[in-house]
Write an enzyme that holds these catalytic residues in place. Structure first.
Site, PDB file in Angstrom:
ATOM      1  N   GLU A 180     -26.393 -55.529 -32.265  1.00 30.46           N
ATOM      2  CA  GLU A 180     -25.938 -54.385 -33.081  1.00 30.46           C
ATOM      3  C   GLU A 180     -26.825 -53.163 -32.843  1.00 30.46           C
ATOM      4  O   GLU A 180     -27.883 -53.253 -32.214  1.00 30.46           O
ATOM      5  CB  GLU A 180     -25.983 -54.735 -34.580  1.00 30.46           C
ATOM      6  CG  GLU A 180     -24.695 -55.318 -35.137  1.00 30.46           C
ATOM      7  CD  GLU A 180     -23.586 -54.282 -35.294  1.00 30.46           C
ATOM      8  OE1 GLU A 180     -23.779 -53.120 -34.877  1.00 30.46           O
ATOM      9  OE2 GLU A 180     -22.538 -54.635 -35.837  1.00 30.46           O
ATOM     10  N   ASN A 275     -26.906 -52.647 -43.488  1.00 33.26           N
ATOM     11  CA  ASN A 275     -26.155 -52.912 -42.271  1.00 33.26           C
ATOM     12  C   ASN A 275     -26.377 -51.757 -41.292  1.00 33.26           C
ATOM     13  O   ASN A 275     -27.506 -51.489 -40.912  1.00 33.26           O
ATOM     14  CB  ASN A 275     -24.674 -53.136 -42.584  1.00 33.26           C
ATOM     15  CG  ASN A 275     -23.938 -53.788 -41.436  1.00 33.26           C
ATOM     16  OD1 ASN A 275     -24.432 -54.741 -40.838  1.00 33.26           O
ATOM     17  ND2 ASN A 275     -22.761 -53.278 -41.092  1.00 33.26           N
ATOM     18  N   ASN A 327     -20.314 -49.365 -41.906  1.00 31.60           N
ATOM     19  CA  ASN A 327     -20.525 -49.503 -40.457  1.00 31.60           C
ATOM     20  C   ASN A 327     -20.600 -48.145 -39.770  1.00 31.60           C
ATOM     21  O   ASN A 327     -21.387 -47.306 -40.160  1.00 31.60           O
ATOM     22  CB  ASN A 327     -19.457 -50.416 -39.849  1.00 31.60           C
ATOM     23  CG  ASN A 327     -20.047 -51.738 -39.383  1.00 31.60           C
ATOM     24  OD1 ASN A 327     -21.099 -51.780 -38.762  1.00 31.60           O
ATOM     25  ND2 ASN A 327     -19.385 -52.836 -39.681  1.00 31.60           N
ATOM     26  N   ASP A 380     -15.836 -51.354 -36.079  1.00 29.04           N
ATOM     27  CA  ASP A 380     -17.246 -51.670 -36.292  1.00 29.04           C
ATOM     28  C   ASP A 380     -18.089 -50.439 -35.984  1.00 29.04           C
ATOM     29  O   ASP A 380     -17.954 -49.410 -36.630  1.00 29.04           O
ATOM     30  CB  ASP A 380     -17.628 -52.879 -35.423  1.00 29.04           C
ATOM     31  CG  ASP A 380     -18.840 -53.627 -35.958  1.00 29.04           C
ATOM     32  OD1 ASP A 380     -19.767 -52.977 -36.473  1.00 29.04           O
ATOM     33  OD2 ASP A 380     -18.885 -54.867 -35.853  1.00 29.04           O
TER      34      ASP A 380
END
Length: 486
Positions: A180, A275, A327, A380
């Site tokens: 990520e 996140n 996200n 995403d």
């Protein structure tokens, strides 16, 4: 000196004639140049009689034989340049061939453009019926003050005619459960990203192939790492998302290739955990949180997370509530719009953005995944290119899509040989390489075995566009040092 229309004519021929001697990616580059030129055209450039435009009248199916006045400027086997003057109420099919590209510029009045995305391959030899299924998009109203509209073939196939120039290469990096937060390090010519479930950072030097990993030892408190952003003015200092914390670590390129550090916490959240995160054009850090997941990685609770801003003075404020999985983030080049993704909502949103104040308002939907024919995919991570188009990682879709935010439409798709695509960033010497992270997360052992590239990290080249350098976190360094010393 050539007139604007002469320049457009020459570039149109150069664009659509597709000279095989031109380098890979030339079509996309020329097409975008043509789009920019055509967007500046006015009725005056065409020497049109204003009276002809004002007095065009309303269309009557029973009375009018010719509801449209057609004026041809140029035509050959590859290119047609023309003017349509429509009576009010006319419906005209301007772009009815699945393999055709075009551009439309309104110079007077306003038109409504209805577009569709074909489902499946329009050139599939197995389709003998001549009937194709398509997704109908939201009606788009375009006026004389708006830029040109891109008319692209078979949105669901991407810009297939130019895909020969695109190269997707898997980097020599181990496949991981979940990669990520990619971030390009220009001074090191290296890709920095997060290994989520190993609670580690990875740094890959693209020219030498050297690969380093930094493990984050927080005493086992956090279950995941999530984001990584360098600190401006402090070489080797990084802000990381680690469980419920924003923490700081120092990592030098001369550290051992496998290294462990103890992070220093600078901010916490009461939400389940952080996140994705990214810095706005002023260097303020926007960091989102996400809801807890069960043992099968399914969402346990919805709408209990947020998008926060961590400003220069280390003030931490909430700006978007009732988020589930915060996200992708990207800002328009004019610094007036923030693009944002809450993944389970299956949409790309946009906000009005005040760059001076670092404030956002007026949330709207830019792209609805279901309406765009992306029902089985989840948006995403996200980035923006120099042309203002968004590139969105599609988790579960094995692809990256390019979205034109002016039209709210998918204009391109690039397949990546990993199903769970997580995020994207621009990098490379001139920022023309799109780096892509992925994971094996939520795949069965059988799916992983059948797809050896699952969880890989990829470099996409030949896209005909590029990005800009990423923005690092720009805190008040004295205040940050004080927090680190506390």
């Amino acid at each position: 000196m050539a007139s604007l229309m002469q320049k457009i004519g020459r570039l149109a021929v150069k664009t659509f004639r597709r000279d095989p001697k031109l380098p890979a990616g030339a079509f996309t580059s020329h097409y975008e140049q043509l789009y920019t030129l055509l967007s500046s055209v006015t009725a005056k450039d065409l020497n049109l009689d204003p009276a002809l435009l004002r007095d065009r009248g309303n269309f009557s199916a029973s009375k009018d034989v010719a509801p449209v006045t057609y004026m041809q400027i140029y035509e050959d086997n590859d290119v047609t340049i023309c003017i349509f003057i429509l009576k009010r109420g006319v419906r005209l099919p301007l772009h009815d061939h699945p393999g055709m590209y075009g551009l439309l510029k309104v110079v007077h009045g306003c038109v409504s453009v209805q577009s569709y995305s074909l489902i499946g391959n329009p050139v599939d030899e197995g389709n003998q019926s001549g009937i194709f299924h398509a997704t109908k998009h939201q009606l788009l109203k375009v006026g004389a003050n708006d830029p040109a509209c891109r008319l692209c073939p078979a949105f669901s196939l991407g810009m297939a005619a130019d895909m020969a120039s695109v190269k997707v290469e898997q980097l020599d990096i181990p496949c991981i459960r979940l990669g990520e937060g990619p971030h390009w390090l220009e001074d090191q010519q290296a890709l920095l990203f997060v290994d989520v479930f190993d609670k580690a950072l990875r740094r890959h030097f693209v020219h030498t192939g050297k690969h380093q990993i930094l493990f984050l030892d927080d005493g086992g408190v956090a279950e995941t790492a999530s984001m990584v952003i360098p600190v401006e003015g402090e070489p080797d200092l990084l802000v990381v998302g680690l469980g419920k914390t924003l923490s700081v670590v120092r990592w030098t390129s001369t550290d051992p290739d496998r290294h462990t550090v103890k992070p220093k916490v600078i901010q916490t959240t009461t939400d389940d955990h952080f996140n994705d995160g990214k810095c706005d054009p002023q260097g303020r850090l926007w960091a989102g949180t996400m809801s807890p997941l069960d043992d099968k990685a399914d969402i346990l609770e919805y709408n209990n997370s947020s998008l926060f801003k961590y400003d220069h003075d280390l003030n931490f404020t909430s700006w978007v509530k009732k988020v589930t999985i915060s996200n992708g983030l990207a800002w328009s080049h004019d610094r007036k719009t923030l693009y944002y993704i809450d993944s389970p909502a299956l949409a790309v949103y946009y906000f009005d953005y005040d760059d001076a104040a670092g404030a956002i308002s007026n949330q709207r939907v830019l792209l609805d995944y279901a309406a765009a024919g992306l029902k089985d995919q989840v948006p995403d991570g996200m980035t923006i290119d120099k042309d203002g188009n968004l590139w969105v990682a599609c988790f579960g879709g094995g692809q990256v899509i390019c979205v034109d935010p002016k039209a709210g439409q998918v204009i391109r798709k690039v397949a990546v040989p990993s199903k769970s695509i997580t995020s994207v960033c621009w990098g490379g010497k001139d920022y023309s390489t799109l780096y892509v992270t992925s994971g094996t997360h939520k795949l069965t052992p059988e799916e992983i075995a059948a797809n050896p590239s699952a969880g890989g990290t990829f470099a996409i080249t030949g896209l005909g566009t590029k990005g800009n350098p990423p923005v690092n976190f720009r805190p008040n360094l004295e205040k940050l040092k004080a927090k680190l010393a506390a």
